[in-house]
Design a protein around this motif. Structure first.
Motif, PDB file in Angstrom:
ATOM      1  N   TYR A   1       2.005  -4.151   7.740  1.00  0.00           N
ATOM      2  CA  TYR A   1       3.405  -4.406   7.382  1.00  0.00           C
ATOM      3  C   TYR A   1       4.347  -4.278   8.579  1.00  0.00           C
ATOM      4  O   TYR A   1       5.568  -4.267   8.408  1.00  0.00           O
ATOM      5  CB  TYR A   1       3.839  -3.480   6.243  1.00  0.00           C
ATOM      6  CG  TYR A   1       3.199  -3.898   4.938  1.00  0.00           C
ATOM      7  CD1 TYR A   1       3.889  -4.664   4.006  1.00  0.00           C
ATOM      8  CD2 TYR A   1       1.878  -3.583   4.664  1.00  0.00           C
ATOM      9  CE1 TYR A   1       3.295  -5.084   2.831  1.00  0.00           C
ATOM     10  CE2 TYR A   1       1.260  -4.000   3.502  1.00  0.00           C
ATOM     11  CZ  TYR A   1       1.976  -4.751   2.576  1.00  0.00           C
ATOM     12  OH  TYR A   1       1.364  -5.185   1.427  1.00  0.00           O
TER      13      TYR A   1
ATOM     14  N   LYS B   1       1.942  -0.439  -0.753  1.00  0.00           N
ATOM     15  CA  LYS B   1       1.768  -1.685  -0.019  1.00  0.00           C
ATOM     16  C   LYS B   1       0.281  -1.988   0.090  1.00  0.00           C
ATOM     17  O   LYS B   1      -0.546  -1.079   0.096  1.00  0.00           O
ATOM     18  CB  LYS B   1       2.371  -1.566   1.384  1.00  0.00           C
ATOM     19  CG  LYS B   1       3.879  -1.387   1.397  1.00  0.00           C
ATOM     20  CD  LYS B   1       4.381  -1.188   2.828  1.00  0.00           C
ATOM     21  CE  LYS B   1       5.901  -1.109   2.872  1.00  0.00           C
ATOM     22  NZ  LYS B   1       6.403  -0.863   4.254  1.00  0.00           N
TER      23      LYS B   1
ATOM     24  N   ARG C   1       1.511  -8.500   1.288  1.00  0.00           N
ATOM     25  CA  ARG C   1       1.646  -8.519   2.742  1.00  0.00           C
ATOM     26  C   ARG C   1       2.629  -9.614   3.183  1.00  0.00           C
ATOM     27  O   ARG C   1       2.703 -10.679   2.554  1.00  0.00           O
ATOM     28  CB  ARG C   1       0.287  -8.765   3.398  1.00  0.00           C
ATOM     29  CG  ARG C   1      -0.656  -7.584   3.265  1.00  0.00           C
ATOM     30  CD  ARG C   1      -1.951  -7.835   3.996  1.00  0.00           C
ATOM     31  NE  ARG C   1      -2.778  -6.632   4.003  1.00  0.00           N
ATOM     32  CZ  ARG C   1      -3.935  -6.519   4.645  1.00  0.00           C
ATOM     33  NH1 ARG C   1      -4.402  -7.540   5.347  1.00  0.00           N
ATOM     34  NH2 ARG C   1      -4.618  -5.394   4.611  1.00  0.00           N
TER      35      ARG C   1
END
Length: 247
Positions: free
Chosen positions: A78, A197, A223
């Protein structure tokens, strides 16, 4: 047989450290660049620099000044800005870029994820009264905390630069995490939702297994798009893609 090469690794991940160790063992001159956001980071083998480059132009200047012959983007999945900068710097400088990106997680049997593209969408997906284990790092923390009708258990390596409000609690810890510890944590705090995430890898996968076993809802931030690059997902593949030969 080629000679030693000067290689810059944009690092900070376990994969970056593994690659640096292998390249150093092969006799190459490796510099790993860390963002500098984490105190007492686990340092890779070889040379280490900390802090940003000053955007694309600064990264291009570093590549040229230091005579870098290969560039590896092995940052967190990220770290979108530096990944995009790496693409631009590679194109401008002619230095070959390899992106070492750990494979993304995929839902397993019994898992039903709510997949979103941003923190704002993740916040909107939470029902009132949700008790949330938040494992998204420092980015967009304020956005989550706007939901005063939810409780957030914020797990980070470094404490944020501001005190958390009453509807949040802080857990400072560093992975890896085991499934039993994750299950106990979620059970102890009555967690109803996990917001995370899609980092991939094995060090933090256990939270998804624990959430599945406990029937906890998962809100997964997809993503970002990084830009074109030769992408690999293992040390062996990275070495082959770098085309460095043996010194």
């Amino acid at each position: 047989m080629g000679g030693p090469m000067k290689i810059l690794i944009l690092g900070g991940t376990a994969e970056a450290r593994q690659l640096a160790s292998r390249l150093v063992a092969l006799g190459h001159e490796v510099t790993s660049s860390l963002a500098g956001r984490t105190q007492d980071p686990i340092l890779p083998e070889g040379n280490v620099r900390s802090g940003g480059f000053g955007g694309v132009s600064g990264l291009i200047a570093f590549l040229r000044t230091e005579g870098i012959e290969r560039l590896v983007d092995a940052t967190h999945p990220y770290a979108r800005t530096i990944s995009m900068n790496a693409v631009a710097a590679s194109e401008a400088s002619g230095v070959k870029l390899v992106r070492f990106l750990r494979p993304a997680w995929a839902p397993q049997a019994g898992e039903s994820w709510i997949i979103v593209n941003s923190a704002r969408e993740a916040v909107a997906a939470l029902p009132a009264g949700a008790k949330v284990l938040l494992t998204t790092g420092h980015a967009d923390l304020e956005t989550y905390l706007e939901r005063q009708d939810c409780f957030f258990l914020v797990r980070v390596i470094e404490a944020p630069g501001f005190p958390l409000p009453g509807h949040a609690a802080l857990i400072r810890s560093r992975p890896p995490y085991g499934p039993e510890d994750e299950r106990k944590l979620m059970n102890h705090h009555g967690v109803t939702h996990l917001v995370t995430k899609n980092s991939g890898g094995s060090q933090t996968r256990a939270k998804l297994d624990a959430a599945r076993q406990a029937g906890i809802n998962v809100v997964m931030i997809a993503r970002p798009i990084y830009g074109p690059a030769l992408e690999v997902d293992s040390v062996a593949a990275a070495l082959a893609a770098l085309d460095i030969g043996a010194p």
